[in-house]
Write a protein that holds these residues in place. Structure first.
Motif, PDB file in Angstrom:
ATOM      1  N   ALA A 175      -3.487  -8.867   0.782  1.00  0.00           N
ATOM      2  CA  ALA A 175      -4.752  -8.786   0.635  1.00  0.00           C
ATOM      3  C   ALA A 175      -5.812  -8.427   1.527  1.00  0.00           C
ATOM      4  CB  ALA A 175      -5.386  -9.970  -0.097  1.00  0.00           C
ATOM      5  N   THR A 176      -5.073  -8.607   2.865  1.00  0.00           N
ATOM      6  CA  THR A 176      -6.191  -8.411   4.016  1.00  0.00           C
ATOM      7  C   THR A 176      -6.156  -6.833   4.495  1.00  0.00           C
ATOM      8  OG1 THR A 176      -4.519  -9.000   5.410  1.00  0.00           O
ATOM      9  CG2 THR A 176      -5.767 -10.713   4.599  1.00  0.00           C
ATOM     10  N   ALA A 177      -5.276  -6.145   3.837  1.00  0.00           N
ATOM     11  CA  ALA A 177      -4.833  -4.867   4.663  1.00  0.00           C
ATOM     12  C   ALA A 177      -6.096  -3.718   3.704  1.00  0.00           C
ATOM     13  CB  ALA A 177      -3.657  -4.120   3.780  1.00  0.00           C
ATOM     14  N   PRO A 178      -6.525  -2.714   4.577  1.00  0.00           N
ATOM     15  CA  PRO A 178      -7.480  -1.946   3.898  1.00  0.00           C
ATOM     16  C   PRO A 178      -7.013  -1.433   2.526  1.00  0.00           C
ATOM     17  CG  PRO A 178      -6.948  -1.283   6.371  1.00  0.00           C
ATOM     18  CD  PRO A 178      -5.701  -2.208   5.725  1.00  0.00           C
ATOM     19  N   LEU A 179      -8.113  -1.114   1.766  1.00  0.00           N
ATOM     20  CA  LEU A 179      -7.945  -0.838   0.521  1.00  0.00           C
ATOM     21  C   LEU A 179      -7.316   0.593   0.275  1.00  0.00           C
ATOM     22  CD1 LEU A 179      -8.657  -1.234  -2.567  1.00  0.00           C
ATOM     23  CD2 LEU A 179     -10.878  -0.185  -2.013  1.00  0.00           C
ATOM     24  N   GLN A 180      -7.204   1.514   1.109  1.00  0.00           N
ATOM     25  CA  GLN A 180      -6.807   2.702   0.934  1.00  0.00           C
ATOM     26  C   GLN A 180      -5.004   2.728   0.757  1.00  0.00           C
ATOM     27  OE1 GLN A 180      -5.978   5.556   4.123  1.00  0.00           O
ATOM     28  NE2 GLN A 180      -6.316   4.003   5.790  1.00  0.00           N
ATOM     29  N   TRP A 181      -4.528   1.459   1.421  1.00  0.00           N
ATOM     30  CA  TRP A 181      -3.119   1.328   1.244  1.00  0.00           C
ATOM     31  C   TRP A 181      -2.685   0.921  -0.110  1.00  0.00           C
ATOM     32  CZ3 TRP A 181      -0.938   4.169   4.270  1.00  0.00           C
ATOM     33  CH2 TRP A 181      -1.444   4.482   5.536  1.00  0.00           C
ATOM     34  N   LEU A 182      -3.619   0.067  -0.713  1.00  0.00           N
ATOM     35  CA  LEU A 182      -3.377  -0.357  -2.207  1.00  0.00           C
ATOM     36  C   LEU A 182      -3.455   0.939  -3.123  1.00  0.00           C
ATOM     37  CD1 LEU A 182      -2.691  -2.898  -4.037  1.00  0.00           C
ATOM     38  CD2 LEU A 182      -5.156  -2.975  -4.478  1.00  0.00           C
ATOM     39  N   ILE A 216       1.429  -3.570   3.905  1.00  0.00           N
ATOM     40  CA  ILE A 216       0.679  -3.016   3.202  1.00  0.00           C
ATOM     41  C   ILE A 216       1.504  -2.713   1.890  1.00  0.00           C
ATOM     42  CG2 ILE A 216      -0.730  -1.891   4.934  1.00  0.00           C
ATOM     43  CD1 ILE A 216       0.826   0.843   4.741  1.00  0.00           C
ATOM     44  N   ALA A 217       0.838  -2.281   0.731  1.00  0.00           N
ATOM     45  CA  ALA A 217       1.374  -2.181  -0.390  1.00  0.00           C
ATOM     46  C   ALA A 217       1.442  -0.647  -0.609  1.00  0.00           C
ATOM     47  CB  ALA A 217       0.882  -2.957  -1.523  1.00  0.00           C
ATOM     48  N   GLY A 218       1.978   0.093   0.026  1.00  0.00           N
ATOM     49  CA  GLY A 218       1.626   1.647  -0.139  1.00  0.00           C
ATOM     50  C   GLY A 218       2.780   2.546  -0.897  1.00  0.00           C
ATOM     51  N   THR A 219       4.034   1.656  -0.892  1.00  0.00           N
ATOM     52  CA  THR A 219       5.089   2.259  -1.699  1.00  0.00           C
ATOM     53  C   THR A 219       6.179   0.956  -2.181  1.00  0.00           C
ATOM     54  OG1 THR A 219       6.822   2.635   0.180  1.00  0.00           O
ATOM     55  CG2 THR A 219       5.123   4.233  -0.154  1.00  0.00           C
ATOM     56  N   CYS A 220       7.274   1.324  -2.892  1.00  0.00           N
ATOM     57  CA  CYS A 220       8.320   0.197  -3.060  1.00  0.00           C
ATOM     58  C   CYS A 220       9.106  -0.028  -1.962  1.00  0.00           C
ATOM     59  CB  CYS A 220       8.720   0.621  -4.502  1.00  0.00           C
ATOM     60  SG  CYS A 220       9.561   2.073  -4.621  1.00  0.00           S
TER      61      CYS A 220
END
Length: 362
Positions: free
Chosen positions: A160-167, A119-123
């Protein structure tokens, strides 16, 4: 003489299909690999990870499920597992808490860590920092690590396949790089590393302003596009560089409020970046930014599915809950970074102003 120590990841692989290079990267680091992460994260990547390791004749020792909180107890537990199993390279997947825990445990064992965020939640995938919590989930501190990841593999197809909330969380956290850096810095006096950090933090904002909406559509469709790649670069690379260049000393009221939210049981489970994203709006209010600027920031947050009102975070928050959140935020080093003295009444008024303006945007 003061020495400013910069700790970069040794290698970053980014783009669509980047996971195809994971096996070769691990093979250069060790011959016995273990995958660590949350249960859902492991399920989403394990088959590809095992295949990659097999291609490079690296022994796959299986997976270890992360306990959910980056606390010292979990860091110690994972370190014991790595030592017992004879792990030579750690593959960390999931979000920031899982990656931070694996990074810290890897440092404790002197074992290289390859981050593979799902997921792309942080750096977190690229930094030499670990956000530590108490076992109950309340924020403890931001712990610097003596080394960064041996490699970070940022695969746009996977993300791209992770739930939107994490982006959305990643967008909120990344916007803070600009909002907070601008708030705590004298932008007319920046030179050297501070100037680089400023440039990166502003670039984070610019990329999100231009590409966030289309990146969110890509995640909703489950297919990477150019906009998503641009936003992922902002979240991992440019936000990560801002953190590295400033040694983590770039945070302000947005992160202070996040830490306050972790003191409340009703809100501490919400993703880091979503709470920071809401904190960004309160930061702008604390700076007495104009209604026009606040409304623009609220619109950008809303387009990125970042919370813009307390009801988007949790229902049933009472004045007592808010008092706990605000009091905790005021005691943090992040709030101390803000220019001038910030009072309880300042923060409460800022929250109320965001609530009023947020209600104006459908």
């Amino acid at each position: 003489m003061f020495t400013h120590r910069l700790v970069f990841p040794a290698s970053v692989l980014r783009g669509r299909g980047a996971i195809k290079h994971l096996g070769a990267m691990c093979g250069r680091l060790g011959q016995r690999a273990m995958l660590v992460g949350g249960q859902r994260a492991i399920a989403s990547v394990e088959a590809k990870v095992a295949d990659q390791l097999e291609q490079q004749m690296v022994s796959y020792l299986g997976s270890e499920i992360f306990g959910g909180v980056c606390c010292q107890e979990e860091i110690n537990r994972l370190a014991d597992v790595f030592r017992t199993q004879g792990v030579e390279v750690i593959i960390a997947t999931g979000g920031g808490k899982a990656l931070d825990t694996a990074k810290a445990a890897g440092v404790a064992c002197n074992i290289p860590v390859v981050t593979l965020p799902s997921i792309a939640g942080t750096c977190s995938a690229v930094t030499s920092l670990a956000f530590r919590y108490h076992q109950d989930g309340e924020f403890r501190d931001m712990m610097p690590l003596p080394c960064g990841p041996a490699a970070a593999v940022i695969d746009a197809d996977l993300l791209a396949t992770a739930p939107l909330q994490w982006l959305s969380a990643g967008i909120g956290d990344t916007l803070a790089k600009w909002y907070e850096y601008r708030a705590i810095s004298d932008l007319s006096q920046l030179t050297g590393l501070a100037g680089v950090a400023r440039t990166n933090s502003e670039l984070c904002y610019t990329l999100i302003e231009h590409f966030a909406a289309d990146a969110c559509f890509a995640v909703q469709d489950g297919k990477a596009n150019n906009a998503l790649e641009q936003v992922l670069d902002a979240i991992f690379l440019y936000a990560g560089l801002t953190s590295i260049m400033s040694n983590g000393a770039h945070t302000g009221a947005s992160h202070a409020l996040y830490e306050g939210f972790t003191a409340c049981p009703k809100t501490r489970h919400i993703a880091h970046g979503l709470l920071v994203g809401y904190g960004n709006l309160c930061l702008l209010a604390l700076e007495n930014r104009s209604d026009e600027e606040l409304l623009t920031a609220i619109a950008l947050a809303r387009a990125s599915a970042v919370p813009t009102q307390l009801a988007h975070i949790a229902t049933g928050l009472t004045e007592q809950d808010l008092a706990v959140i605000i009091d905790r935020s005021l005691s943090t080093p992040d709030m101390a970074n803000m220019p001038g003295d910030i009072t309880f009444e300042d923060v409460r008024r800022g929250i109320e102003r965001v609530e009023v303006l947020g209600a104006k945007i459908n």
